[in-house]
Design a protein around this motif. Structure first.
Motif, PDB file in Angstrom:
ATOM      1  N   GLY A  13       0.795  -1.230   0.000  1.00 24.97           N
ATOM      2  CA  GLY A  13       0.000   0.000   0.000  1.00 24.97           C
ATOM      3  C   GLY A  13       0.822   1.271   0.000  1.00 24.97           C
ATOM      4  N   TYR A  14       2.084   1.186  -0.382  1.00 22.43           N
ATOM      5  CA  TYR A  14       2.933   2.380  -0.358  1.00 22.43           C
ATOM      6  C   TYR A  14       2.488   3.441  -1.339  1.00 22.43           C
ATOM      7  CZ  TYR A  14       6.071  -0.298   2.538  1.00 22.43           C
ATOM      8  OH  TYR A  14       6.594  -1.034   3.560  1.00 22.43           O
ATOM      9  N   LEU A  15       1.972   2.977  -2.478  1.00 21.37           N
ATOM     10  CA  LEU A  15       1.558   3.928  -3.513  1.00 21.37           C
ATOM     11  C   LEU A  15       0.436   4.825  -2.991  1.00 21.37           C
ATOM     12  CD1 LEU A  15       2.189   4.696  -6.414  1.00 21.37           C
ATOM     13  CD2 LEU A  15       0.387   3.130  -7.161  1.00 21.37           C
ATOM     14  N   THR A  16      -0.583   4.192  -2.371  1.00 25.87           N
ATOM     15  CA  THR A  16      -1.709   4.959  -1.824  1.00 25.87           C
ATOM     16  C   THR A  16      -1.213   5.928  -0.756  1.00 25.87           C
ATOM     17  OG1 THR A  16      -2.926   2.906  -2.073  1.00 25.87           O
ATOM     18  CG2 THR A  16      -4.032   4.689  -0.897  1.00 25.87           C
ATOM     19  N   ALA A  17      -0.348   5.433   0.121  1.00 27.26           N
ATOM     20  CA  ALA A  17       0.121   6.260   1.237  1.00 27.26           C
ATOM     21  C   ALA A  17       0.896   7.472   0.732  1.00 27.26           C
ATOM     22  CB  ALA A  17       1.009   5.412   2.158  1.00 27.26           C
ATOM     23  N   ILE A  18       1.806   7.243  -0.203  1.00 25.11           N
ATOM     24  CA  ILE A  18       2.676   8.354  -0.611  1.00 25.11           C
ATOM     25  C   ILE A  18       1.898   9.371  -1.448  1.00 25.11           C
ATOM     26  CG2 ILE A  18       3.699   7.517  -2.799  1.00 25.11           C
ATOM     27  CD1 ILE A  18       6.443   8.281  -1.502  1.00 25.11           C
ATOM     28  N   ILE A  19       0.965   8.878  -2.282  1.00 21.53           N
ATOM     29  CA  ILE A  19       0.171   9.798  -3.096  1.00 21.53           C
ATOM     30  C   ILE A  19      -0.822  10.560  -2.217  1.00 21.53           C
ATOM     31  CG2 ILE A  19      -1.605   9.910  -4.914  1.00 21.53           C
ATOM     32  CD1 ILE A  19       0.039   7.961  -6.514  1.00 21.53           C
ATOM     33  N   GLY A  20      -1.368   9.883  -1.197  1.00 25.39           N
ATOM     34  CA  GLY A  20      -2.265  10.565  -0.266  1.00 25.39           C
ATOM     35  C   GLY A  20      -1.559  11.705   0.451  1.00 25.39           C
ATOM     36  N   LEU A  21      -0.374  11.439   0.966  1.00 20.87           N
ATOM     37  CA  LEU A  21       0.392  12.471   1.663  1.00 20.87           C
ATOM     38  C   LEU A  21       0.748  13.619   0.721  1.00 20.87           C
ATOM     39  CD1 LEU A  21       2.776  10.197   3.750  1.00 20.87           C
ATOM     40  CD2 LEU A  21       1.097  11.810   4.682  1.00 20.87           C
ATOM     41  N   ASP A  22       1.171  13.249  -0.466  1.00 27.77           N
ATOM     42  CA  ASP A  22       1.572  14.244  -1.460  1.00 27.77           C
ATOM     43  C   ASP A  22       0.389  15.159  -1.827  1.00 27.77           C
ATOM     44  OD1 ASP A  22       3.475  15.104  -3.752  1.00 27.77           O
ATOM     45  OD2 ASP A  22       1.634  14.514  -4.784  1.00 27.77           O
ATOM     46  N   ALA A  23      -0.794  14.548  -2.021  1.00 24.92           N
ATOM     47  CA  ALA A  23      -1.968  15.354  -2.385  1.00 24.92           C
ATOM     48  C   ALA A  23      -2.332  16.300  -1.238  1.00 24.92           C
ATOM     49  CB  ALA A  23      -3.145  14.439  -2.727  1.00 24.92           C
ATOM     50  N   LEU A  24      -2.224  15.816   0.008  1.00 29.82           N
ATOM     51  CA  LEU A  24      -2.510  16.691   1.152  1.00 29.82           C
ATOM     52  C   LEU A  24      -1.500  17.829   1.231  1.00 29.82           C
ATOM     53  CD1 LEU A  24      -3.514  14.051   3.847  1.00 29.82           C
ATOM     54  CD2 LEU A  24      -4.995  15.702   2.691  1.00 29.82           C
ATOM     55  N   MET A  25      -0.258  17.526   0.882  1.00 26.44           N
ATOM     56  CA  MET A  25       0.787  18.556   0.877  1.00 26.44           C
ATOM     57  C   MET A  25       0.417  19.682  -0.096  1.00 26.44           C
ATOM     58  SD  MET A  25       4.698  18.026  -0.462  1.00 26.44           S
ATOM     59  CE  MET A  25       4.337  18.039  -2.211  1.00 26.44           C
ATOM     60  N   ILE A  26      -0.024  19.314  -1.296  1.00 24.16           N
ATOM     61  CA  ILE A  26      -0.364  20.327  -2.303  1.00 24.16           C
ATOM     62  C   ILE A  26      -1.638  21.087  -1.892  1.00 24.16           C
ATOM     63  CG2 ILE A  26      -0.931  20.746  -4.745  1.00 24.16           C
ATOM     64  CD1 ILE A  26       1.874  19.602  -4.410  1.00 24.16           C
ATOM     65  N   LEU A  27      -2.646  20.366  -1.391  1.00 23.93           N
ATOM     66  CA  LEU A  27      -3.887  21.034  -0.992  1.00 23.93           C
ATOM     67  C   LEU A  27      -3.651  22.009   0.163  1.00 23.93           C
ATOM     68  CD1 LEU A  27      -6.584  18.203  -1.232  1.00 23.93           C
ATOM     69  CD2 LEU A  27      -6.396  20.282  -2.627  1.00 23.93           C
ATOM     70  N   ALA A  28      -2.879  21.570   1.151  1.00 19.53           N
ATOM     71  CA  ALA A  28      -2.570  22.462   2.280  1.00 19.53           C
ATOM     72  C   ALA A  28      -1.769  23.667   1.786  1.00 19.53           C
ATOM     73  CB  ALA A  28      -1.802  21.703   3.362  1.00 19.53           C
ATOM     74  N   GLY A  29      -0.888  23.444   0.816  1.00 16.05           N
ATOM     75  CA  GLY A  29      -0.117  24.550   0.228  1.00 16.05           C
ATOM     76  C   GLY A  29      -1.037  25.557  -0.442  1.00 16.05           C
ATOM     77  N   LEU A  30      -2.035  25.047  -1.154  1.00 12.44           N
ATOM     78  CA  LEU A  30      -2.990  25.948  -1.819  1.00 12.44           C
ATOM     79  C   LEU A  30      -3.790  26.738  -0.779  1.00 12.44           C
ATOM     80  CD1 LEU A  30      -4.493  27.036  -4.308  1.00 12.44           C
ATOM     81  CD2 LEU A  30      -5.952  25.009  -4.235  1.00 12.44           C
ATOM     82  N   LEU A  31      -4.209  26.059   0.304  1.00 16.15           N
ATOM     83  CA  LEU A  31      -4.946  26.764   1.363  1.00 16.15           C
ATOM     84  C   LEU A  31      -4.076  27.851   1.973  1.00 16.15           C
ATOM     85  CD1 LEU A  31      -6.855  23.802   3.058  1.00 16.15           C
ATOM     86  CD2 LEU A  31      -7.805  25.628   1.636  1.00 16.15           C
ATOM     87  N   SER A  32      -2.777  27.547   2.136  1.00 20.62           N
ATOM     88  CA  SER A  32      -1.857  28.549   2.673  1.00 20.62           C
ATOM     89  C   SER A  32      -1.784  29.746   1.722  1.00 20.62           C
ATOM     90  CB  SER A  32      -0.476  27.920   2.865  1.00 20.62           C
ATOM     91  OG  SER A  32       0.464  28.885   3.238  1.00 20.62           O
ATOM     92  N   ALA A  33      -1.667  29.443   0.424  1.00 20.02           N
ATOM     93  CA  ALA A  33      -1.502  30.516  -0.568  1.00 20.02           C
ATOM     94  C   ALA A  33      -2.710  31.435  -0.642  1.00 20.02           C
ATOM     95  CB  ALA A  33      -1.220  29.904  -1.948  1.00 20.02           C
TER      96      ALA A  33
END
Ligand code: RET
Length: 229
Positions: free
Chosen positions: A98-118
């Motif tokens: 399940g590494y693919l799901t985990a890493i893509i999930g974290l990555d997507a949250l990273m980008i979404l949180a970045g957008l909220l910050s921006a």
């Protein structure tokens, strides 16, 4: 100033996509990597074109511009780049752990949180989302250098070497993104909007085109190992 950088971004990404496709391996065993790495700058070219044409470029409310296409680009391209690395670490047996799901999930949250910050006008809110994005980013690093690194090492061989080289290159280049973000108008406003757009252009060329071309060359060295099985 800004529009020149965005136009250069469009051209560089388009040419980069073709170059990666033309020079990448067409061997059955790794053709999917060539396709992933050619697709990444193609997506980015689309985003640069949209930003150049002014689509979804918004004034946050205090004069700072938020380039939405950038985040749309990242939400598609960063998972693709990570998926390539995960496939490598698992030596093309991607249904493990399940590494693919985990890493893509974290990555997507990273980008979404970045957008909220921006898009946040309030400084504290902006900082909270920035730090939350960094936490998800740390999770991505953990997976790359912890469990995935270990899996790859267990398999050993040429592919493990390629995994480590790719993971190192990716980790170094990606680290510069939050730094530029923090310095630019979306963060603390130390550098101008134009400077941050040029800086991200350089990073994007390195992270998508430069990385794609080098990964293509490295994978060719592992071609015999993959075709043997
Ligand atoms: C943001 C917001 C602030 C915190 C962090 C960030 C990380 C961004 C990264 C982007 C990578 C983009 C790439 C694109 C090219 O394909 C969103 C700037 C941690 C790591 C590699």
């Amino acid at each position: 100033m800004e529009s020149t950088a965005l136009l250069i971004g469009f051209v560089a990404m388009s040419v980069g996509s073709l170059a990666i496709y033309a020079t990448g391996s067409k061997s059955n065993a790794i053709r999917h990597h060539t396709q992933i790495h050619a697709l990444v700058p193609f997506i980015a070219a689309t985003a640069y074109l949209a930003m150049y044409l002014g689509n979804f470029v918004w004034d946050r409310g205090d004069g700072a511009l938020v380039y939405l296409p950038r985040y749309v680009d990242w939400i598609f391209t960063t998972p693709l780049l990570l998926a390539g690395l995960v496939a490598l670490a698992l030596h093309e047996h991607p249904r493990q752990g399940g590494y693919l799901t985990a890493i893509i999930g974290l990555d997507a949250l990273m980008i979404l949180a970045g957008l909220l910050s921006a898009i946040s006008l309030d400084g504290t809110t902006r900082l909270i989302w920035f730090l939350w994005s960094c936490a998800a980013f740390a999770g991505v690093y953990y997976l790359l250098w912890g469990p995935l690194r270990e899996r790859s090492a267990n398999y050993g061989g040429d592919l493990d070497k390629v995994y480590r080289q790719n993971a190192l290159q990716l980790s170094v280049v990606w680290l510069a993104y939050p730094v530029v973000f923090a310095l630019g108008p979306e963060g603390f406003g130390t550098i101008s909007s134009a400077a941050s757009i040029w800086a991200i252009l350089v990073l994007d060329v390195a992270a998508k085109v430069g990385y794609g071309l080098l990964v293509g060359e490295r994978l060719k060295t592992a071609e015999p190992e993959l075709e043997r099985r």
